[in-house]
Enzyme design. Structure first.
Site, PDB file in Angstrom:
ATOM      1  N   PHE A  14       0.817  -1.212   0.000  1.00 56.92           N
ATOM      2  CA  PHE A  14       0.000   0.000   0.000  1.00 56.92           C
ATOM      3  C   PHE A  14       0.860   1.277   0.000  1.00 56.92           C
ATOM      4  CE2 PHE A  14      -2.169   2.888   3.287  1.00 56.92           C
ATOM      5  CZ  PHE A  14      -2.731   3.703   2.323  1.00 56.92           C
ATOM      6  N   LEU A  38       6.046 -10.133  -3.117  1.00 52.27           N
ATOM      7  CA  LEU A  38       4.662 -10.381  -3.536  1.00 52.27           C
ATOM      8  C   LEU A  38       3.993 -11.409  -2.633  1.00 52.27           C
ATOM      9  CD1 LEU A  38       4.960 -10.340  -7.442  1.00 52.27           C
ATOM     10  CD2 LEU A  38       4.467  -8.448  -5.874  1.00 52.27           C
ATOM     11  N   ILE A  63      13.431 -10.101   1.259  1.00 49.70           N
ATOM     12  CA  ILE A  63      14.477  -9.320   1.968  1.00 49.70           C
ATOM     13  C   ILE A  63      15.238 -10.163   2.987  1.00 49.70           C
ATOM     14  CG2 ILE A  63      13.492  -6.999   1.652  1.00 49.70           C
ATOM     15  CD1 ILE A  63      12.391  -7.276   4.586  1.00 49.70           C
ATOM     16  N   THR A 128       6.560   2.773  12.523  1.00 50.81           N
ATOM     17  CA  THR A 128       5.179   3.078  12.896  1.00 50.81           C
ATOM     18  C   THR A 128       5.109   3.695  14.291  1.00 50.81           C
ATOM     19  OG1 THR A 128       3.115   2.006  13.565  1.00 50.81           O
ATOM     20  CG2 THR A 128       5.051   0.626  13.569  1.00 50.81           C
ATOM     21  N   ASP A 129       4.062   4.493  14.529  1.00 51.64           N
ATOM     22  CA  ASP A 129       3.861   5.047  15.876  1.00 51.64           C
ATOM     23  C   ASP A 129       3.493   3.945  16.870  1.00 51.64           C
ATOM     24  OD1 ASP A 129       1.284   4.479  14.976  1.00 51.64           O
ATOM     25  OD2 ASP A 129       0.469   6.470  15.396  1.00 51.64           O
ATOM     26  N   GLU A 130       3.123   2.754  16.356  1.00 55.16           N
ATOM     27  CA  GLU A 130       2.700   1.679  17.262  1.00 55.16           C
ATOM     28  C   GLU A 130       3.844   1.182  18.138  1.00 55.16           C
ATOM     29  OE1 GLU A 130      -0.041  -1.182  15.595  1.00 55.16           O
ATOM     30  OE2 GLU A 130      -0.633   0.219  14.029  1.00 55.16           O
ATOM     31  N   TYR A 155       3.172  -7.431  16.109  1.00 62.95           N
ATOM     32  CA  TYR A 155       3.551  -6.556  14.984  1.00 62.95           C
ATOM     33  C   TYR A 155       4.424  -5.408  15.469  1.00 62.95           C
ATOM     34  CZ  TYR A 155       3.066  -2.525  11.854  1.00 62.95           C
ATOM     35  OH  TYR A 155       3.319  -1.405  11.085  1.00 62.95           O
ATOM     36  N   SER A 156       3.912  -4.645  16.459  1.00 58.71           N
ATOM     37  CA  SER A 156       4.671  -3.454  16.874  1.00 58.71           C
ATOM     38  C   SER A 156       5.974  -3.847  17.562  1.00 58.71           C
ATOM     39  CB  SER A 156       3.815  -2.533  17.746  1.00 58.71           C
ATOM     40  OG  SER A 156       3.228  -3.222  18.812  1.00 58.71           O
ATOM     41  N   LYS A 159       8.392  -4.391  14.791  1.00 58.30           N
ATOM     42  CA  LYS A 159       8.823  -3.112  14.202  1.00 58.30           C
ATOM     43  C   LYS A 159       9.790  -2.396  15.153  1.00 58.30           C
ATOM     44  CE  LYS A 159       7.724  -1.390  10.831  1.00 58.30           C
ATOM     45  NZ  LYS A 159       8.190  -1.476   9.419  1.00 58.30           N
ATOM     46  N   ASN A 184      -1.607   5.920  11.379  1.00 54.83           N
ATOM     47  CA  ASN A 184      -2.353   5.090  10.417  1.00 54.83           C
ATOM     48  C   ASN A 184      -2.539   5.815   9.089  1.00 54.83           C
ATOM     49  OD1 ASN A 184      -3.069   3.989  13.113  1.00 54.83           O
ATOM     50  ND2 ASN A 184      -4.316   2.610  11.880  1.00 54.83           N
ATOM     51  N   LYS A 194      -7.859  -3.634   5.973  1.00 53.52           N
ATOM     52  CA  LYS A 194      -7.668  -2.581   6.973  1.00 53.52           C
ATOM     53  C   LYS A 194      -8.953  -1.754   7.085  1.00 53.52           C
ATOM     54  CE  LYS A 194      -3.207  -3.613   7.391  1.00 53.52           C
ATOM     55  NZ  LYS A 194      -1.998  -2.864   7.245  1.00 53.52           N
ATOM     56  N   ASP A 277     -13.604  -7.609  20.772  1.00 51.71           N
ATOM     57  CA  ASP A 277     -12.464  -6.707  20.663  1.00 51.71           C
ATOM     58  C   ASP A 277     -11.193  -7.472  20.279  1.00 51.71           C
ATOM     59  OD1 ASP A 277     -11.232  -4.292  20.688  1.00 51.71           O
ATOM     60  OD2 ASP A 277     -11.504  -3.896  22.827  1.00 51.71           O
TER      61      ASP A 277
HETATM   62  P1  NAD Z   1       1.601  -3.677   3.129  1.00 52.27           P
HETATM   63  O1  NAD Z   1       1.318  -4.892   3.952  1.00 52.27           O
HETATM   64  O2  NAD Z   1       0.510  -3.090   2.296  1.00 52.27           O
HETATM   65  O3  NAD Z   1       2.826  -3.958   2.145  1.00 52.27           O
HETATM   66  C1  NAD Z   1       3.953  -4.677   2.533  1.00 52.27           C
HETATM   67  C2  NAD Z   1       4.704  -5.092   1.284  1.00 52.27           C
HETATM   68  O4  NAD Z   1       5.889  -5.786   1.714  1.00 52.27           O
HETATM   69  C3  NAD Z   1       3.913  -6.056   0.399  1.00 52.27           C
HETATM   70  O5  NAD Z   1       3.987  -5.634  -0.947  1.00 52.27           O
HETATM   71  C4  NAD Z   1       4.604  -7.394   0.599  1.00 52.27           C
HETATM   72  O6  NAD Z   1       4.560  -8.232  -0.551  1.00 52.27           O
HETATM   73  C5  NAD Z   1       6.041  -6.941   0.900  1.00 52.27           C
HETATM   74  N1  NAD Z   1       6.798  -7.955   1.658  1.00 52.27           N
HETATM   75  C6  NAD Z   1       6.368  -8.653   2.751  1.00 52.27           C
HETATM   76  N2  NAD Z   1       7.325  -9.502   3.141  1.00 52.27           N
HETATM   77  C7  NAD Z   1       8.377  -9.329   2.297  1.00 52.27           C
HETATM   78  C8  NAD Z   1       9.670  -9.920   2.200  1.00 52.27           C
HETATM   79  N3  NAD Z   1      10.068 -10.883   3.045  1.00 52.27           N
HETATM   80  N4  NAD Z   1      10.502  -9.487   1.216  1.00 52.27           N
HETATM   81  C9  NAD Z   1      10.107  -8.529   0.342  1.00 52.27           C
HETATM   82  N5  NAD Z   1       8.888  -7.955   0.372  1.00 52.27           N
HETATM   83  C10 NAD Z   1       8.029  -8.345   1.350  1.00 52.27           C
HETATM   84  O7  NAD Z   1       2.166  -2.598   4.158  1.00 52.27           O
HETATM   85  P2  NAD Z   1       1.977  -1.012   4.172  1.00 52.27           P
HETATM   86  O8  NAD Z   1       0.707  -0.708   4.854  1.00 52.27           O
HETATM   87  O9  NAD Z   1       2.244  -0.476   2.814  1.00 52.27           O
HETATM   88  O10 NAD Z   1       3.152  -0.597   5.155  1.00 52.27           O
HETATM   89  C11 NAD Z   1       4.459  -0.320   4.644  1.00 52.27           C
HETATM   90  C12 NAD Z   1       5.378  -0.011   5.813  1.00 52.27           C
HETATM   91  O11 NAD Z   1       4.853   1.098   6.564  1.00 52.27           O
HETATM   92  C13 NAD Z   1       5.512  -1.168   6.802  1.00 52.27           C
HETATM   93  O12 NAD Z   1       6.854  -1.260   7.199  1.00 52.27           O
HETATM   94  C14 NAD Z   1       4.626  -0.780   7.969  1.00 52.27           C
HETATM   95  O13 NAD Z   1       5.115  -1.297   9.175  1.00 52.27           O
HETATM   96  C15 NAD Z   1       4.718   0.741   7.929  1.00 52.27           C
HETATM   97  N6  NAD Z   1       3.544   1.445   8.454  1.00 52.27           N
HETATM   98  C16 NAD Z   1       2.290   1.243   7.918  1.00 52.27           C
HETATM   99  C17 NAD Z   1       1.195   1.957   8.401  1.00 52.27           C
HETATM  100  C18 NAD Z   1      -0.170   1.814   7.813  1.00 52.27           C
HETATM  101  O14 NAD Z   1      -1.098   2.512   8.267  1.00 52.27           O
HETATM  102  N7  NAD Z   1      -0.380   0.998   6.803  1.00 52.27           N
HETATM  103  C19 NAD Z   1       1.364   2.857   9.452  1.00 52.27           C
HETATM  104  C20 NAD Z   1       2.640   3.018   9.994  1.00 52.27           C
HETATM  105  C21 NAD Z   1       3.717   2.323   9.462  1.00 52.27           C
HETATM  106  P1  TYD Z   2      -6.227  -1.378  11.251  1.00 52.84           P
HETATM  107  O1  TYD Z   2      -6.701  -0.763   9.976  1.00 52.84           O
HETATM  108  O2  TYD Z   2      -6.074  -2.866  11.313  1.00 52.84           O
HETATM  109  O3  TYD Z   2      -4.886  -0.620  11.684  1.00 52.84           O
HETATM  110  P2  TYD Z   2      -4.032  -0.703  13.074  1.00 52.84           P
HETATM  111  O4  TYD Z   2      -4.423  -1.909  13.813  1.00 52.84           O
HETATM  112  O5  TYD Z   2      -2.621  -0.757  12.567  1.00 52.84           O
HETATM  113  O6  TYD Z   2      -4.330   0.566  13.816  1.00 52.84           O
HETATM  114  O7  TYD Z   2      -7.248  -0.959  12.384  1.00 52.84           O
HETATM  115  C1  TYD Z   2      -7.534   0.400  12.665  1.00 52.84           C
HETATM  116  C2  TYD Z   2      -8.461   0.418  13.860  1.00 52.84           C
HETATM  117  O8  TYD Z   2      -9.716  -0.148  13.468  1.00 52.84           O
HETATM  118  C3  TYD Z   2      -7.970  -0.420  15.027  1.00 52.84           C
HETATM  119  O9  TYD Z   2      -8.290   0.239  16.241  1.00 52.84           O
HETATM  120  C4  TYD Z   2      -8.756  -1.718  14.924  1.00 52.84           C
HETATM  121  C5  TYD Z   2     -10.054  -1.267  14.287  1.00 52.84           C
HETATM  122  N1  TYD Z   2     -10.715  -2.244  13.402  1.00 52.84           N
HETATM  123  C6  TYD Z   2     -12.074  -2.545  13.595  1.00 52.84           C
HETATM  124  O10 TYD Z   2     -12.736  -2.001  14.499  1.00 52.84           O
HETATM  125  N2  TYD Z   2     -12.654  -3.434  12.733  1.00 52.84           N
HETATM  126  C7  TYD Z   2     -11.971  -4.046  11.728  1.00 52.84           C
HETATM  127  O11 TYD Z   2     -12.553  -4.882  10.996  1.00 52.84           O
HETATM  128  C8  TYD Z   2     -10.578  -3.729  11.550  1.00 52.84           C
HETATM  129  C9  TYD Z   2      -9.754  -4.375  10.450  1.00 52.84           C
HETATM  130  C10 TYD Z   2     -10.011  -2.818  12.410  1.00 52.84           C
END
Ligand code: NAD
Ligand code: TYD
Length: 339
Positions: A14, A38, A63, A128-130, A155-156, A159, A184, A194, A277
């Site tokens: 994403f 992928l 990676i 991430t802020d997590e 997860y956090s 990270k 987020n 998500k 929850d």
């Molecule tokens: P995502 O899950 O959408 O994408 C992750 C990508 O990494 C995917 O394309 C997957 O194929 C690739 N990947 C997974 N394992 C791999 C491996 N072993 N080798 C190579 N590629 C691999 O994640 P995202 O939401 O785009 O998040 C990207 C980064 O930002 C992450 O490091 C995440 O921790 C961080 N982040 C995300 C959010 C959020 O809200 N989505 C918030 C804060 C930080």
């Molecule tokens: P998410 O998009 O999974 O991000 P993160 O856990 O990294 O914050 O979830 C965002 C918030 O939404 C989190 O507090 C959990 C909540 N949530 C729901 O209430 N229902 C859902 O189906 C999902 C996926 C998340």
């Protein structure tokens, strides 16, 4: 001017995907290499508009596979690494924590080793802020870069572990690194497991929207475009060794977010279903991004403008998220690259 080679890991995901498109279009003088394994979260169909550009390359690799990563670095002299690749879904980390340690911790360590060996000029680690844990509901408290790391989910924790390794490679070996910690994200190409894309897609399909617990947990929403500009700035202007928080003061309860989407789509709140929850569900995240703003960053979206743009994008790109939900996107790589 010599061309710069930029390695973006996780560029089929994403945020990495949005960043790859942003960089390919903004910097024709850079060669952008998207390295991605992928996994289920990786989708190349999003890059149809740029995949034939002269400055875009795709490399399928893991990676955490040291040998392969070294062989790629032996072929290409990268200047910058922007590291997004990760397992990123908290719910999956509760049921399957091991892959999070492998990818997020060991994978990051492999990249740090090659970055050191091949003397790259900047390693930006997207975190991430997590990693800071959770805040209570006092609206005057925020995560700063000084907040102690207290991750609560597997997860956090993975990270935070990778952040500590990045820091250690700077302190021990002088590797030129930055760590960004953002709240987020939401926006185009967000995987529909998500909250925001899940809600939009389910409401459009007249399906119930699962809200965890009482829906009062708070997240601080950042539009992915604003995240891309932040990383661009940190890449070019960030001081080596520094951490930068990224967030735009857009705190909303989950219930507010879901209700906003339902109302924008003109549907009934009867679609909301309160479900069990999440285990260890963090109460609140909220970011203080003053340090990054002093470096020159300013978000362009408020939550209101960003969510409107995002809902419109999902309405206009139904075929994209439908093939994600059906799983069809997973055949694209084979169709595109092997047939
Ligand atoms: P995502 O899950 O959408 O994408 C992750 C990508 O990494 C995917 O394309 C997957 O194929 C690739 N990947 C997974 N394992 C791999 C491996 N072993 N080798 C190579 N590629 C691999 O994640 P995202 O939401 O785009 O998040 C990207 C980064 O930002 C992450 O490091 C995440 O921790 C961080 N982040 C995300 C959010 C959020 O809200 N989505 C918030 C804060 C930080
Ligand atoms: P998410 O998009 O999974 O991000 P993160 O856990 O990294 O914050 O979830 C965002 C918030 O939404 C989190 O507090 C959990 C909540 N949530 C729901 O209430 N229902 C859902 O189906 C999902 C996926 C998340």
């Amino acid at each position: 001017m010599t061309r710069k080679k930029v390695l973006v890991t996780g560029g089929a995901g994403f945020i990495g995907g949005n960043f790859v498109q942003y960089m390919v279009n903004k910097y024709p003088q850079y060669d952008i290499y998207n390295l991605d394994l992928l996994t289920y979260a990786g989708d190349l169909t999003k890059h149809r508009d740029i995949e034939l550009n002269d400055n875009y390359y795709f490399v399928k690799a893991d990676i955490a596979d040291r040998e392969t990563i070294i062989s790629i670095f032996e072929k290409e002299k990268f200047n910058y690494i922007i590291h997004f690749a990760a397992e990123s879904h908290v719910d999956r980390s509760i049921t399957e924590p091991e892959i999070f340690v492998r990818t997020n911790v060991l994978g990051t360590q492999v990249l740090l080793d090659v970055a050191k060996q091949f003397e790259i000029t900047k390693f930006v680690h997207v975190s991430t802020d997590e990693v800071y844990g959770e805040l209570d509901f006092d609206p005057t408290t925020f995560f700063t870069e000084e907040t102690p790391l207290q991750p609560n989910s597997p997860y956090s924790a993975s990270k935070a572990s990778s952040d500590l390794l990045v820091r250690a490679y700077h302190e021990t070996f002088g590797l030129p690194v930055n760590i960004t910690r953002c709240s987020n994200n939401y926006g185009p190409f967000h995987f529909p497991e998500k909250l925001i894309p899940l809600t939009i897609s389910r409401v459009l399909n007249a399906q119930k929207v699962p809200v965890y617990g009482d829906g009062k947990n708070i997240r601080d929403w950042l539009h992915v475009f604003d995240h891309c500009t932040a990383i661009d700035l940190v890449l070019h202007e960030g001081e080596n060794g520094e951490v930068y928080n990224v967030g735009g003061h857009n705190e909303r309860t989950n219930l507010d977010v879901v209700k906003t989407i339902i109302s924008a789509l003109g549907k009934s709140e009867d679609l909301i279903e309160f479900v069990q929850d999440r285990l260890g569900h963090d109460k609140r995240y909220a970011i203080d991004s003053n340090k990054l703003q002093k470096l020159g960053w300013k978000p362009t979206y408020t939550f209101e403008t960003g969510i409107a743009q995002t809902i419109k994008w999902y309405l206009d790109h139904k075929e994209w998220w439908e093939q994600i939900i059906s799983g069809d996107y997973q055949n694209y790589f084979e169709r595109q690259y092997y047939l």
